[in-house]
Design a protein around this motif. Structure first.
Motif, PDB file in Angstrom:
ATOM      1  N   THR A 185      84.219  24.286  51.715  1.00 45.71           N
ATOM      2  CA  THR A 185      83.519  22.871  52.285  1.00 45.71           C
ATOM      3  C   THR A 185      84.079  22.575  53.541  1.00 45.71           C
ATOM      4  O   THR A 185      83.662  21.590  53.982  1.00 45.71           O
ATOM      5  CB  THR A 185      83.906  21.593  51.328  1.00 45.71           C
ATOM      6  N   VAL A 186      85.137  23.399  53.962  1.00 45.01           N
ATOM      7  CA  VAL A 186      85.634  23.038  55.347  1.00 45.01           C
ATOM      8  C   VAL A 186      84.591  23.824  56.235  1.00 45.01           C
ATOM      9  O   VAL A 186      84.104  24.875  56.169  1.00 45.01           O
ATOM     10  CB  VAL A 186      86.933  23.916  55.586  1.00 45.01           C
ATOM     11  N   GLY A 190      82.873  29.135  57.522  1.00 50.17           N
ATOM     12  CA  GLY A 190      81.827  30.084  57.670  1.00 50.17           C
ATOM     13  C   GLY A 190      82.106  30.828  58.912  1.00 50.17           C
ATOM     14  O   GLY A 190      81.592  32.043  59.001  1.00 50.17           O
ATOM     15  N   GLN A 191      82.955  30.517  59.803  1.00 50.90           N
ATOM     16  CA  GLN A 191      83.502  31.216  60.918  1.00 50.90           C
ATOM     17  C   GLN A 191      83.962  32.458  60.822  1.00 50.90           C
ATOM     18  O   GLN A 191      84.023  33.642  61.464  1.00 50.90           O
ATOM     19  CB  GLN A 191      84.118  30.081  62.192  1.00 50.90           C
ATOM     20  N   LEU A 192      84.950  32.317  59.738  1.00 48.32           N
ATOM     21  CA  LEU A 192      85.702  33.362  59.109  1.00 48.32           C
ATOM     22  C   LEU A 192      84.767  34.341  58.805  1.00 48.32           C
ATOM     23  O   LEU A 192      84.928  35.549  58.942  1.00 48.32           O
ATOM     24  CB  LEU A 192      86.815  32.972  58.144  1.00 48.32           C
ATOM     25  N   VAL A 193      84.003  33.886  57.838  1.00 50.19           N
ATOM     26  CA  VAL A 193      82.860  35.125  57.175  1.00 50.19           C
ATOM     27  C   VAL A 193      82.060  35.651  58.346  1.00 50.19           C
ATOM     28  O   VAL A 193      81.866  37.028  58.507  1.00 50.19           O
ATOM     29  CB  VAL A 193      82.112  34.470  56.439  1.00 50.19           C
ATOM     30  N   ALA A 220      76.006  23.746  54.557  1.00 50.64           N
ATOM     31  CA  ALA A 220      76.715  23.141  55.579  1.00 50.64           C
ATOM     32  C   ALA A 220      77.159  24.206  56.488  1.00 50.64           C
ATOM     33  O   ALA A 220      77.249  24.262  57.708  1.00 50.64           O
ATOM     34  CB  ALA A 220      77.611  21.998  55.191  1.00 50.64           C
ATOM     35  N   ALA A 221      77.897  25.139  55.715  1.00 48.98           N
ATOM     36  CA  ALA A 221      78.557  26.406  56.389  1.00 48.98           C
ATOM     37  C   ALA A 221      77.732  27.386  57.084  1.00 48.98           C
ATOM     38  O   ALA A 221      77.862  27.627  58.159  1.00 48.98           O
ATOM     39  CB  ALA A 221      79.467  27.051  55.271  1.00 48.98           C
ATOM     40  N   ALA A 255      68.113  30.967  50.207  1.00 50.32           N
ATOM     41  CA  ALA A 255      68.921  30.113  49.256  1.00 50.32           C
ATOM     42  C   ALA A 255      69.422  28.746  49.900  1.00 50.32           C
ATOM     43  O   ALA A 255      69.474  27.706  48.828  1.00 50.32           O
ATOM     44  CB  ALA A 255      70.244  31.021  48.908  1.00 50.32           C
ATOM     45  N   VAL A 256      69.429  28.807  50.826  1.00 47.40           N
ATOM     46  CA  VAL A 256      69.739  27.386  51.640  1.00 47.40           C
ATOM     47  C   VAL A 256      68.807  26.594  52.149  1.00 47.40           C
ATOM     48  O   VAL A 256      68.864  25.357  52.777  1.00 47.40           O
ATOM     49  CB  VAL A 256      71.031  27.433  52.654  1.00 47.40           C
ATOM     50  N   GLY A 257      67.413  27.168  52.050  1.00 44.59           N
ATOM     51  CA  GLY A 257      66.346  26.208  52.476  1.00 44.59           C
ATOM     52  C   GLY A 257      65.810  26.543  53.838  1.00 44.59           C
ATOM     53  O   GLY A 257      65.099  25.827  54.617  1.00 44.59           O
TER      54      GLY A 257
END
Length: 281
Positions: A185-186, A190-193, A220-221, A255-257
């Motif tokens: 939720t942070v 996503g930047q790490l991924v 959000a990520a 998946a996130v639309g």
């Protein structure tokens, strides 16, 4: 037999630290029942608070390897001695203590002390490129055991993400799936991924973990890294069987639309397949 073992241990000269540490490491095979555990406790405690770095490190490792059914009845002195090793100045002892704490479930009274010390350790190791693997180990323990859900989603979680972002992706990629469950939720997680996806060495070493973490990212990520993530998907080879990054990105955006992003990546992949066919003819 156990008492003879301890008599031999006590008879060792003071300068035989290496042999003493090896013998302490065998405590885990001696403590097989409540009765034998009771015999092991005094020398194990002595090893935890002893003067030898090698012996303290071996003792900390043993505590983490003992059966949980025995440790559930461990006296508070043993747990206090283990927790105190988080202040040990030697990295060997500190590392083995963290590994032991990963395997243990400490009673609530110890949480504040462990949490405070882990903050200090993470802060110290975040300033150096040495032992990044140990830094990641400490952050994982801190996040999983000693942060509340609200803290993970707040400033503490953001601090951990930024700390990891300052180091090479290959150092934390293996932990991305488990970290994602706590820090997903942070916004910056996503930047790490994304950083791991963009690093070829990381994908070679830990590609499966990175792909799992990407699939678990929430809307959000994904939104935070939309444009660069699209570029990674568009750049994926037309024929790539290991991770199938092109189809994976279509799946993630769908998946996130985010149908626009999914369609762009799919169209790019179709064009590449067409180019490949023309080259073959």
């Amino acid at each position: 037999v156990i008492r003879q073992f301890f008599l031999l241990l006590d008879a060792l000269p003071e300068d035989r630290d290496h042999l003493r540490a090896v013998m302490v490491g065998r405590f885990k095979t001696l403590a097989t029942s409540p009765e034998t555990f009771a015999e092991v406790l005094p020398p194990l405690y002595g090893a935890l608070v002893g003067a030898s770095t090698l012996v303290r490190g071996a003792a900390a490792k043993v505590v983490g390897e003992l059966p949980r059914r025995l440790l559930s009845d461990a006296p508070s002195l043993l747990l206090e001695a283990l927790v105190a090793l988080l202040n040990d100045p030697y990295q060997l002892v500190l590392s083995n203590t963290v590994k032991a704490l990963e395997r243990l479930t400490l009673p609530e009274p110890y949480h504040a002390q462990v949490r405070g010390r882990l903050v200090q350790v993470v802060s110290a190791y975040a300033q150096t490129r040495d032992r990044v693997d140990f830094l990641v180990e400490c952050t994982s323990l801190f996040v999983h055991r000693y942060l509340t859900e609200a803290e993970r989603a707040g400033r503490a979680g953001a601090w951990i993400v930024q700390t990891l972002a300052n180091h090479p992706p290959r150092s934390f990629a293996k932990e991305l799936p488990s970290l994602g469950r706590d820090l997903g939720t942070v916004p910056a997680f996503g930047q790490l991924v994304l950083a791991a996806l963009q690093d070829s060495e990381t994908m070679h070493l830990h590609g499966d973990d990175v792909v799992r973490a990407l699939r678990d990212l929430g809307p959000a990520a994904i939104a935070q890294i939309r444009d660069p993530l699209m570029e990674v998907g568009k750049a994926a080879p037309a024929v790539e069987v290991e991770f199938r990054l092109g189809p994976l990105h279509v799946e993630v955006f769908s998946a996130v639309g985010d149908w626009t992003a999914a369609q762009v990546i799919a169209a790019t992949a179709v064009e590449k397949v067409g180019d490949t066919r023309r080259e073959l003819t």
